[in-house]
Design a protein around this motif. Structure first.
Motif, short mmCIF file in Angstrom:
data_model
loop_
_atom_site.label_atom_id
_atom_site.label_comp_id
_atom_site.label_asym_id
_atom_site.label_seq_id
_atom_site.Cartn_x
_atom_site.Cartn_y
_atom_site.Cartn_z
N ASP A 1 39.62 24.27 49.49
CA ASP A 1 38.59 24.76 50.37
C ASP A 1 38.00 23.93 51.38
N GLU A 2 38.13 24.16 52.38
CA GLU A 2 37.92 23.52 53.68
C GLU A 2 36.38 23.05 53.69
N LYS A 3 35.66 23.92 53.22
CA LYS A 3 34.05 23.96 53.54
C LYS A 3 33.32 22.63 52.87
N ASP A 4 34.21 22.52 51.46
CA ASP A 4 33.36 21.32 50.80
C ASP A 4 34.71 20.41 50.37
N ALA A 5 35.85 20.39 50.74
CA ALA A 5 36.93 19.59 50.91
C ALA A 5 37.29 19.39 49.43
N SER A 6 37.40 20.55 48.49
CA SER A 6 37.67 20.56 47.18
C SER A 6 39.17 21.43 46.86
N VAL A 7 39.52 20.98 45.54
CA VAL A 7 40.70 21.92 45.19
C VAL A 7 40.24 22.28 43.77
N THR A 8 40.30 23.48 43.34
CA THR A 8 39.64 24.02 42.09
C THR A 8 40.82 24.61 41.39
N SER A 9 41.01 24.45 40.16
CA SER A 9 42.24 25.03 39.48
C SER A 9 41.35 25.76 38.19
N SER A 10 41.56 27.00 37.90
CA SER A 10 41.02 27.80 37.08
C SER A 10 42.31 28.58 36.20
N MET A 11 41.80 28.55 34.92
CA MET A 11 42.92 28.95 34.14
C MET A 11 42.28 29.62 32.89
N LYS A 12 42.74 31.12 32.64
CA LYS A 12 42.04 31.73 31.48
C LYS A 12 42.99 31.84 30.30
N GLY A 13 42.27 31.53 29.24
CA GLY A 13 43.05 31.30 27.77
C GLY A 13 43.92 32.84 27.43
N ARG A 14 43.46 33.75 27.96
CA ARG A 14 44.34 35.05 27.61
C ARG A 14 43.90 36.07 28.67
N GLY A 15 44.76 37.31 28.70
CA GLY A 15 44.81 38.14 29.66
C GLY A 15 43.52 38.96 30.13
N ILE A 16 42.56 39.26 29.08
CA ILE A 16 41.31 39.83 29.43
C ILE A 16 40.32 38.68 29.89
N GLY A 17 40.58 37.54 29.84
CA GLY A 17 39.80 36.65 30.89
C GLY A 17 38.48 36.70 29.95
N ASP A 18 38.53 36.20 28.56
CA ASP A 18 37.32 35.97 27.92
C ASP A 18 37.08 34.67 27.51
N CYS A 19 37.95 33.73 28.03
CA CYS A 19 37.81 31.96 27.90
C CYS A 19 38.56 31.66 29.12
N GLU B 1 39.01 22.82 36.65
CA GLU B 1 39.07 21.59 37.03
C GLU B 1 38.92 21.48 38.52
N THR B 2 38.02 20.37 39.06
CA THR B 2 37.66 20.43 40.38
C THR B 2 38.11 18.84 41.17
N TRP B 3 38.81 19.03 42.15
CA TRP B 3 39.06 17.61 42.77
C TRP B 3 38.33 17.68 44.12
N SER B 4 37.73 16.36 44.73
CA SER B 4 37.28 16.32 45.98
C SER B 4 37.98 15.18 46.88
N PHE B 5 38.16 15.64 48.15
CA PHE B 5 38.81 14.86 48.88
C PHE B 5 37.89 13.76 49.68
N ASP B 6 38.10 12.38 49.33
CA ASP B 6 37.24 11.36 49.49
C ASP B 6 37.37 10.51 50.83
N GLY B 7 38.30 11.10 51.73
CA GLY B 7 38.94 10.75 52.90
C GLY B 7 40.32 9.81 52.73
N LYS B 8 40.45 9.50 51.38
CA LYS B 8 41.97 8.82 51.14
C LYS B 8 42.76 9.57 50.20
N GLY B 9 42.02 10.26 49.28
CA GLY B 9 42.73 11.11 48.05
C GLY B 9 41.68 12.01 47.59
#
Length: 352
Positions: A281-299, A303-311
């Motif tokens: 996401d260029e707006k806030d320099a972040s990468v977010t990974s979202s995983m659901k535990g099963r198909g209906i998406g009830d869990c 995890e999010t990482w942000s770019f600090d200018g180096k990594g």
């Protein structure tokens, strides 16, 4: 989804209850603490804020889900917040009545409702003494909240926050001074850098950098994805000399992940695979990974990482571990939190 929320703010004192040891005091520290028992789970983040979530019993019909969230920040004399949430195909017809043991709260609506101190003192001890609690609407529809595991989870909360043996403990109250309770830990500050705009020619970098990637490793990580080629790569500028390359690949039956690399925009490109996973996401320099535990998406877990200018620096992690029928998940239970400060990219060229 139908919501019934109870926000309870009051200092607590309860009868002593015997359970567990206090060895986890202060363990929240850097990574936080997770714990579950029967129908309840606990997540304490790295600031020592703890959240306990409970649900209907595991074998109950998930078409009528119900959940309670108990939140407490670290530090002496802190209050407790409680939220209730119901779901299912038939929304509640208010007003809703909450009953546990000898305590009954009537007139709860599908919006926030505050409990006074007398109500807090009435409800919480009953939660610890009983096997379940019920929510009933005016039409007679009932949701049954399991309290199996609540005592163990709240004891663990007390341990993490250093409350065992103090007057404010939820479980195993004692006479130790309240001043001995562990203080909150400040959230780490991450200074994220918004990337500059794309430059002419950035679109051509994928074809130039692709031969430098460890393609066999990438295919293995993506289950030998046949579409892994230069045309499938996306390029985003990170700094005046660095770019981010991303490749999306499937993961399981219903999850999605992205492989990411940081590379120079001129030879030697020297691409380096990074831990961050997800869409940038260029707006806030972040990468977010979202995983659901099963198909209906009830869990879910995220995890999010942000770019600090180096990594990319990890800035958030959350997840609810119990799949109990709430589409989208009942609650977000943070495991790791930070305070992200955004800044514009420097006008001074960075060093290679």
């Amino acid at each position: 989804m139908n919501l019934v929320r109870i926000a309870a703010a009051a200092a607590l004192s309860f009868a002593a209850l015997s359970a567990g040891a206090a060895g986890a005091a202060g363990a929240a520290g850097k990574e936080g603490v997770s714990f579950s028992h029967n129908d309840w789970e606990l997540a304490c983040d790295n600031t020592r804020t703890c959240r306990a979530a409970g649900y209907q019993s595991e074998g109950a019909d998930i078409t009528e889900p119900v959940s309670m969230l108990i939140t407490r920040k670290a530090g002496p004399d802190t209050s407790v917040e409680i939220e209730l949430q119901t779901g299912g195909e038939k929304p509640a017809k208010g007003p809703v009545r909450f009953k546990v043991g000898k305590a009954t709260l009537s007139g709860l609506k599908d919006s926030a409702a505050s409990l006074d101190q007398d109500q807090v003192r009435a409800v919480l001890p009953e939660l610890l003494r009983n096997d379940d609690a019920t929510l009933t609407d005016r039409g007679g529809q009932k949701w049954v909240l399991s309290l199996s595991g609540l005592n163990a989870v709240l004891l663990k909360m007390d341990e993490v926050q250093g409350r065992v043996g103090t007057p404010g403990a939820l479980v195993r109250r004692g006479s130790k001074p309240e001043s001995s309770v562990l203080p909150p830990v400040p959230a780490p500050v991450v200074k994220a850098v918004v990337p500059p705009k794309a430059r002419p020619g950035d679109d051509a970098l994928a074809a130039r950098i692709f031969p430098s990637l460890k393609q066999s490793d990438a295919k293995d990580d993506c289950n030998n994805h046949e579409d892994f080629n230069a045309k499938s790569l996306n390029v985003t500028r990170l700094t005046d000399r660095k770019v981010l390359l991303s490749f999306g690949c499937g993961m399981g039956a219903y999850n999605y992940s992205s492989l990411l690399w940081i590379a120079n925009d001129k030879p030697p490109y020297a691409p380096v695979a990074i831990e961050a996973n997800g869409d940038f996401d260029e707006k806030d320099a972040s990468v977010t990974s979202s995983m659901k535990g099963r198909g209906i998406g009830d869990c879910w877990s995220s995890e999010t990482w942000s770019f600090d200018g180096k990594g990319f620096v990890r800035t958030a992690a959350a997840g609810d571990g119990m799949c109990r029928g709430f589409a989208g998940g009942a609650w977000s239970l943070p495991r790791y939190v930070t305070r992200v400060e955004l800044s514009e990219p420097s006008a001074t060229p960075s060093k290679p």
